[in-house]
Design a protein around this motif. Structure first.
Motif, mmCIF file in Angstrom:
data_model
loop_
_atom_site.group_PDB
_atom_site.id
_atom_site.type_symbol
_atom_site.label_atom_id
_atom_site.label_comp_id
_atom_site.label_asym_id
_atom_site.label_seq_id
_atom_site.Cartn_x
_atom_site.Cartn_y
_atom_site.Cartn_z
ATOM 1 N N SER A 16 0.831 -1.213 0.000
ATOM 2 C CA SER A 16 0.000 0.000 0.000
ATOM 3 C C SER A 16 0.861 1.255 0.000
ATOM 4 C CB SER A 16 -0.952 0.002 1.193
ATOM 5 O OG SER A 16 -0.250 0.158 2.414
ATOM 6 N N ARG A 17 1.984 1.236 0.709
ATOM 7 C CA ARG A 17 2.870 2.408 0.718
ATOM 8 C C ARG A 17 3.548 2.588 -0.646
ATOM 9 N NH1 ARG A 17 2.727 4.592 6.073
ATOM 10 N NH2 ARG A 17 1.006 3.419 6.920
ATOM 11 N N GLY A 18 3.914 1.462 -1.273
ATOM 12 C CA GLY A 18 4.482 1.549 -2.622
ATOM 13 C C GLY A 18 3.461 2.068 -3.626
ATOM 14 N N THR A 19 2.234 1.578 -3.523
ATOM 15 C CA THR A 19 1.161 2.048 -4.402
ATOM 16 C C THR A 19 0.905 3.532 -4.175
ATOM 17 O OG1 THR A 19 0.145 -0.142 -4.329
ATOM 18 C CG2 THR A 19 -1.245 1.677 -5.062
ATOM 19 N N TRP A 20 0.867 3.952 -2.916
ATOM 20 C CA TRP A 20 0.675 5.367 -2.611
ATOM 21 C C TRP A 20 1.800 6.209 -3.195
ATOM 22 C CZ3 TRP A 20 3.838 8.594 0.302
ATOM 23 C CH2 TRP A 20 3.336 9.868 0.501
ATOM 24 N N SER A 21 3.047 5.726 -3.094
ATOM 25 C CA SER A 21 4.177 6.483 -3.633
ATOM 26 C C SER A 21 4.058 6.648 -5.144
ATOM 27 C CB SER A 21 5.498 5.786 -3.305
ATOM 28 O OG SER A 21 5.713 5.778 -1.919
ATOM 29 N N PHE A 22 3.685 5.576 -5.831
ATOM 30 C CA PHE A 22 3.488 5.693 -7.274
ATOM 31 C C PHE A 22 2.338 6.645 -7.597
ATOM 32 C CE2 PHE A 22 6.060 1.835 -7.733
ATOM 33 C CZ PHE A 22 6.797 2.170 -8.854
ATOM 34 N N ALA A 23 1.267 6.592 -6.816
ATOM 35 C CA ALA A 23 0.142 7.494 -7.045
ATOM 36 C C ALA A 23 0.539 8.942 -6.767
ATOM 37 C CB ALA A 23 -1.044 7.085 -6.175
ATOM 38 N N ARG A 24 1.289 9.172 -5.709
ATOM 39 C CA ARG A 24 1.763 10.521 -5.387
ATOM 40 C C ARG A 24 2.580 11.108 -6.527
ATOM 41 N NH1 ARG A 24 6.560 10.273 -1.595
ATOM 42 N NH2 ARG A 24 7.402 9.636 -3.599
ATOM 43 N N ASP A 25 3.385 10.250 -7.169
ATOM 44 C CA ASP A 25 4.244 10.688 -8.264
ATOM 45 C C ASP A 25 3.542 10.661 -9.613
ATOM 46 O OD1 ASP A 25 6.095 10.816 -6.259
ATOM 47 O OD2 ASP A 25 7.148 8.985 -6.842
ATOM 48 N N LYS A 26 2.234 10.381 -9.609
ATOM 49 C CA LYS A 26 1.400 10.352 -10.816
ATOM 50 C C LYS A 26 1.873 9.297 -11.811
ATOM 51 C CE LYS A 26 0.341 15.216 -10.280
ATOM 52 N NZ LYS A 26 0.480 16.551 -10.808
ATOM 53 N N ALA A 27 2.277 8.152 -11.307
ATOM 54 C CA ALA A 27 2.811 7.098 -12.166
ATOM 55 C C ALA A 27 1.825 5.966 -12.422
ATOM 56 C CB ALA A 27 4.087 6.526 -11.553
ATOM 57 N N ILE A 28 0.624 6.021 -11.839
ATOM 58 C CA ILE A 28 -0.367 4.972 -12.083
ATOM 59 C C ILE A 28 -1.691 5.624 -12.481
ATOM 60 C CG2 ILE A 28 0.684 3.307 -10.498
ATOM 61 C CD1 ILE A 28 -1.465 3.992 -8.451
ATOM 62 N N PRO A 29 -2.553 4.859 -13.161
ATOM 63 C CA PRO A 29 -3.875 5.405 -13.502
ATOM 64 C C PRO A 29 -4.662 5.760 -12.243
ATOM 65 C CG PRO A 29 -3.432 3.374 -14.718
ATOM 66 C CD PRO A 29 -2.333 3.525 -13.709
ATOM 67 N N PHE A 30 -5.489 6.771 -12.343
ATOM 68 C CA PHE A 30 -6.332 7.245 -11.244
ATOM 69 C C PHE A 30 -5.508 7.667 -10.029
ATOM 70 C CE2 PHE A 30 -8.712 3.959 -13.605
ATOM 71 C CZ PHE A 30 -9.647 4.787 -14.202
ATOM 72 N N HIS A 31 -4.361 8.257 -10.303
ATOM 73 C CA HIS A 31 -3.451 8.664 -9.222
ATOM 74 C C HIS A 31 -4.102 9.639 -8.251
ATOM 75 C CE1 HIS A 31 -2.772 12.533 -11.234
ATOM 76 N NE2 HIS A 31 -2.745 11.828 -12.347
ATOM 77 N N HIS A 32 -5.036 10.453 -8.728
ATOM 78 C CA HIS A 32 -5.685 11.421 -7.841
ATOM 79 C C HIS A 32 -6.525 10.732 -6.768
ATOM 80 C CE1 HIS A 32 -8.401 10.628 -11.204
ATOM 81 N NE2 HIS A 32 -9.395 10.888 -10.375
ATOM 82 N N ILE A 33 -6.990 9.523 -7.034
ATOM 83 C CA ILE A 33 -7.772 8.770 -6.043
ATOM 84 C C ILE A 33 -6.844 8.034 -5.074
ATOM 85 C CG2 ILE A 33 -9.360 6.829 -5.734
ATOM 86 C CD1 ILE A 33 -10.568 7.620 -8.470
#
Length: 189
Positions: A16-33
């Motif tokens: 979950s922390r890795g997923t959050w880090s990728f989302a924070r860096d806008k590296a995954i789809p739906f990063h804003h969620i």
């Protein structure tokens, strides 16, 4: 059972922390969620709940794959080792074969001195062997069930990742932020 439970908790937390880090860096789809953090910024128990739900859902779906095909499940599990090996080998390859690779790290805080080049060559060769070995089937003769499909899954992940990069990543992903650039009220965990 107890060891499995503790491993599952730490794996869920790390995922979950890795997923959050990728989302924070806008590296995954739906990063804003998935970059949202649940709780008040003054609360010490902040949790990336949306990222945790995503990683847990993916883990559950991978678990369901095992019910359909153990070969498919083993391919997904085995590709984790191959992906780790590839992620370690890429920076070493850039360091060894890039134009400016060795020059960029001359003044690094940690240096292996004259052994650095040789140790990087040894590490790169070992990782290359590891990737090949983990792509091989575990038993001979190989049939449809005993085949190791990890290399197929690895190529599939690479194609999906490259596709996502060309669709969105090259426009939005700038790499991890510098610690001084992070708004701690928004992104601290």
């Amino acid at each position: 059972f107890g060891i499995g439970l503790f491993c599952a908790i730490s794996i869920c937390c790390a995922a979950s922390r890795g997923t959050w880090s990728f989302a924070r860096d806008k590296a995954i789809p739906f990063h804003h969620i998935f970059s949202r953090i649940s709780g008040d910024a003054s609360d010490a128990s902040l949790v990336p709940f949306n990222a945790h739900l995503l990683s847990t859902t993916i883990q559950l779906l991978l678990g369901l794959i095992y019910l359909g095909s153990s070969a498919a499940f083993n391919a997904f599990v085995g590709v984790g080792v191959i992906c780790l090996g590839a992620s370690y080998a890429m920076p070493i390859a850039i360091l060894l074969f890039g134009k400016e690779g060795r020059k960029q790290v001359r003044e690094a805080p940690f240096s292996l001195g004259r052994w650095g080049w040789w140790l990087n060559v040894a590490a790169f060769l070992w990782l290359s062997l590891e990737i090949v070995l983990f792509s091989m089937p575990a038993v001979i003769p190989v049939d449809r069930v005993s085949m190791n499909y990890a290399s197929v899954v690895f190529v599939g992940f690479a194609v999906i990742s490259a596709g996502w990069y060309f669709i969105s990543g090259r426009y939005h992903f700038a790499g991890p932020p510098n610690p001084s650039d992070i708004d701690n009220d928004k992104f601290s965990l």
